[in-house]
Design a protein around this motif. Structure first.
Motif, PDB file in Angstrom:
ATOM      1  N   ILE A   1       3.657  -1.012   3.739  1.00 11.38           N
ATOM      2  CA  ILE A   1       3.004   0.290   3.604  1.00 11.38           C
ATOM      3  C   ILE A   1       4.097   1.339   3.453  1.00 11.38           C
ATOM      4  O   ILE A   1       5.081   1.335   4.198  1.00 11.38           O
TER       5      ILE A   1
ATOM      6  N   ILE B   1       0.855  -1.185   0.000  1.00  9.78           N
ATOM      7  CA  ILE B   1       0.000   0.000   0.000  1.00  9.78           C
ATOM      8  C   ILE B   1       0.892   1.236   0.000  1.00  9.78           C
ATOM      9  O   ILE B   1       1.809   1.348   0.815  1.00  9.78           O
TER      10      ILE B   1
ATOM     11  N   GLU C   1      -7.423   3.664  10.026  1.00  9.57           N
ATOM     12  CA  GLU C   1      -6.941   2.348  10.449  1.00  9.57           C
ATOM     13  C   GLU C   1      -7.829   1.247   9.851  1.00  9.57           C
ATOM     14  O   GLU C   1      -7.329   0.254   9.306  1.00  9.57           O
TER      15      GLU C   1
ATOM     16  N   ALA D   1      -3.582   0.616  -3.378  1.00 14.44           N
ATOM     17  CA  ALA D   1      -3.483  -0.776  -2.950  1.00 14.44           C
ATOM     18  C   ALA D   1      -2.975  -1.585  -4.134  1.00 14.44           C
ATOM     19  O   ALA D   1      -3.704  -1.810  -5.098  1.00 14.44           O
TER      20      ALA D   1
ATOM     21  N   VAL E   1      -4.676   6.544  -1.654  1.00 13.18           N
ATOM     22  CA  VAL E   1      -4.239   5.234  -1.186  1.00 13.18           C
ATOM     23  C   VAL E   1      -4.178   4.328  -2.418  1.00 13.18           C
ATOM     24  O   VAL E   1      -5.170   4.166  -3.124  1.00 13.18           O
TER      25      VAL E   1
ATOM     26  N   VAL F   1       0.566   5.205   0.531  1.00  7.67           N
ATOM     27  CA  VAL F   1      -0.259   6.323   0.971  1.00  7.67           C
ATOM     28  C   VAL F   1       0.460   7.573   0.483  1.00  7.67           C
ATOM     29  O   VAL F   1       1.584   7.850   0.900  1.00  7.67           O
TER      30      VAL F   1
ATOM     31  N   LEU G   1      -0.334   5.834  10.791  1.00  3.21           N
ATOM     32  CA  LEU G   1       0.621   4.872  10.242  1.00  3.21           C
ATOM     33  C   LEU G   1       1.674   4.472  11.269  1.00  3.21           C
ATOM     34  O   LEU G   1       1.981   3.288  11.431  1.00  3.21           O
TER      35      LEU G   1
ATOM     36  N   LEU H   1      -7.194   0.842   6.032  1.00  2.00           N
ATOM     37  CA  LEU H   1      -5.952   0.139   5.715  1.00  2.00           C
ATOM     38  C   LEU H   1      -6.035  -1.328   6.116  1.00  2.00           C
ATOM     39  O   LEU H   1      -5.545  -2.201   5.382  1.00  2.00           O
TER      40      LEU H   1
END
Length: 171
Positions: free
Chosen positions: A103, A65, A162, A133, A131, A67, A90, A165
């Protein structure tokens, strides 16, 4: 005489405004034409967004991921809060994923020429949070606009982000 000067000055302001607006429109048109080489990538992106399920739980867990926090040179208080709360979420909730590289958090000044390629890839406009993915070799890039509504409530922001993710990670 005073009326004549004021009337003459108003004409100058109107003419100057028309010239500035016309120049901005021209720059916008020319700017779009100079992006032609990267259009295939930019055109492919909206199709990917259309194929994305709104229920991320039905998708396979993300392999990675990214961000991406896009911003301008001058940041407003809300932009700074988005950055702070994203980093806090994070670091506090996904420390091991950050450390392993599962991440990645990127801060990108979208106004700098050296960031043009990533701005185009994400189709970022102004201050924004995306984001991505990644599953296999496929990007699943989504702009997260919900964070802007939660900017004044730290607990809700962290809980929301949270959960988002965790869902993408298949947790």
């Amino acid at each position: 005489m005073r009326f004549y000067k004021r009337k003459h000055m108003n004409k100058k302001i109107i003419i100057l405004s028309v010239v500035i607006i016309g120049g901005l429109v021209l720059l916008n048109v020319l700017g779009k034409k100079t992006q032609t080489p990267s259009q295939p990538q930019a055109q492919a992106q909206p199709q990917a967004k259309q194929n994305i399920s709104t229920d991320n739980a039905s998708l396979a867990p993300a392999d990675k991921i990214i961000v991406a926090n896009f911003f301008g040179t001058q940041r407003c208080p809300s932009c700074l809060t988005i950055r702070k709360l994203t980093k806090k979420t994070l670091e506090e909730k996904f420390a091991s994923e950050l450390e392993s590289g599962k991440i990645v958090f990127k801060e990108i000044n979208g106004e700098l020429p050296e960031n043009r390629e990533i701005v185009t890839k994400y189709q970022a406009r102004g201050s924004s949070l995306f984001v991505n993915a990644i599953r296999g070799e496929s990007d699943d890039i989504q702009e997260d606009t919900t964070v802007w509504r939660l900017v004044n409530n730290e607990a809700e922001y962290i809980s929301y982000f949270e959960n988002k993710l965790n869902t993408l990670l298949g947790k």
